[in-house]
Design an enzyme around this catalytic site. Structure first.
Site, PDB file in Angstrom:
ATOM      1  N   GLU A  97       9.981  -6.786  14.482  1.00 18.03           N
ATOM      2  CA  GLU A  97       9.291  -5.575  14.953  1.00 18.03           C
ATOM      3  C   GLU A  97      10.164  -4.334  14.871  1.00 18.03           C
ATOM      4  OE1 GLU A  97       6.048  -5.792  15.486  1.00 18.03           O
ATOM      5  OE2 GLU A  97       6.374  -7.892  14.952  1.00 18.03           O
ATOM      6  N   PRO A 123       9.598   1.735   7.652  1.00 20.86           N
ATOM      7  CA  PRO A 123       8.430   2.608   7.447  1.00 20.86           C
ATOM      8  C   PRO A 123       8.594   3.965   8.129  1.00 20.86           C
ATOM      9  CG  PRO A 123       7.798   0.570   8.618  1.00 20.86           C
ATOM     10  CD  PRO A 123       9.264   0.482   8.351  1.00 20.86           C
ATOM     11  N   ARG A 163      18.188   2.069 -12.800  1.00 21.39           N
ATOM     12  CA  ARG A 163      17.765   2.481 -14.138  1.00 21.39           C
ATOM     13  C   ARG A 163      18.141   3.927 -14.449  1.00 21.39           C
ATOM     14  NH1 ARG A 163      13.103   4.922 -14.615  1.00 21.39           N
ATOM     15  NH2 ARG A 163      12.464   3.976 -16.591  1.00 21.39           N
TER      16      ARG A 163
END
Ligand code: ADE
Length: 256
Positions: A122, A95, A160
């Protein structure tokens, strides 16, 4: 393209093999995906991959040794098997990474190999970030239990874009975000369903008119749903005028 994924949960990637675009890409030899279990690179009896954080705090941290060994082993295999030289991208899914976008997918699709490292628990020991990975990617401002789903998102968006993966070469060209705009509305048969009709212009066979209508719809849709995207996209002066007109119209309706 060769993609190597380092994870504690290789079984999660089985779903990439279900029938669909990905299966075709693998069968055609356009992409090869290898998964590696980080736990296989431990040397202790219990195959420990995590430990407490120095300084205290909740949660376990992934240890550096198995990760370094796994990445180094995969990289040396790539150098040997693919005859590759130069830097191999090693991407940590976290993140804290740079926000993933179509632009980054395009950038990654130009590499011949990628190593994706899925974090867990974590976090990972900071030395992995400092001395092993070359890039960090986040798929959004939320926290997943690990980088596996994020890696799948990245793999799907990148594969893709590889030439020959999609049925027709240009089917990724008009995708939402490829043009910098959201995609225009699409219709298929029947021309009328429950009394709802397809816009006349799409049935006209006039390609120039269709292209103009689609561009205008893409602009309208982007303005309605993601207006901030319009600041980044290159528009003709006519298109800018249209956007301004639409903005004024919607302002007018708010004031009313
Ligand atoms: N791992 C946990 N959350 C993540 C996120 N949002 N993006 C990438 N990797 C992650």
């Amino acid at each position: 393209m060769r993609i190597d994924i380092l994870t504690l949960f290789p079984a999660m990637f089985q779903c990439l093999l279900v029938p669909g675009i990905f299966e075709r890409a693998i069968e055609r030899g356009l992409v090869r995906v290898n998964t590696h279990n980080i736990r296989d690179y431990t040397h202790d009896k219990h195959h420990v991959v995590d430990d407490y954080a120095y300084g205290g705090g909740a949660g376990m941290i992934l240890k550096p040794e198995p990760i370094f060994e796994a990445v180094e082993s995969v990289k040396s295999d790539i150098y040997k098997e693919e005859g590759k030289s130069g830097e191999i991208p090693v991407i940590l899914l976290t993140p804290q990474g740079r926000p993933f976008s179509q632009q980054i997918a395009l950038e990654l699709s130009r590499h011949t190999c990628l190593v994706l490292l899925c974090g867990r628990y974590e976090g990972v020991d900071e030395r992995v970030r400092q001395h092993l990975v070359t890039d960090e990617i986040s798929i959004g401002d939320y926290v997943l239990s690990g980088g596996e789903l994020a890696a799948m998102v990245v793999v799907d968006a990148v594969v893709r874009l590889l030439p020959g993966v999609l049925g027709s070469e240009d089917s990724a060209q008009d995708d939402s975000h490829t043009t910098g705009l959201l995609e225009y509305p699409q219709y298929t048969r029947p021309a009328e369903y429950r009394g709802w009709t397809v816009p006349e212009v799409l049935l006209s066979g006039n390609h120039a008119e269709v292209a103009r209508w689609r561009r205008e719809q893409a602009l309208r849709r982007t303005l309605e749903r993601r207006p901030e995207l319009l600041d980044k996209v290159e528009l003709s002066s006519g298109e800018r005028e249209l956007v301004d007109r639409l903005k004024n119209l919607s302002l007018g309706s708010i004031i009313k």
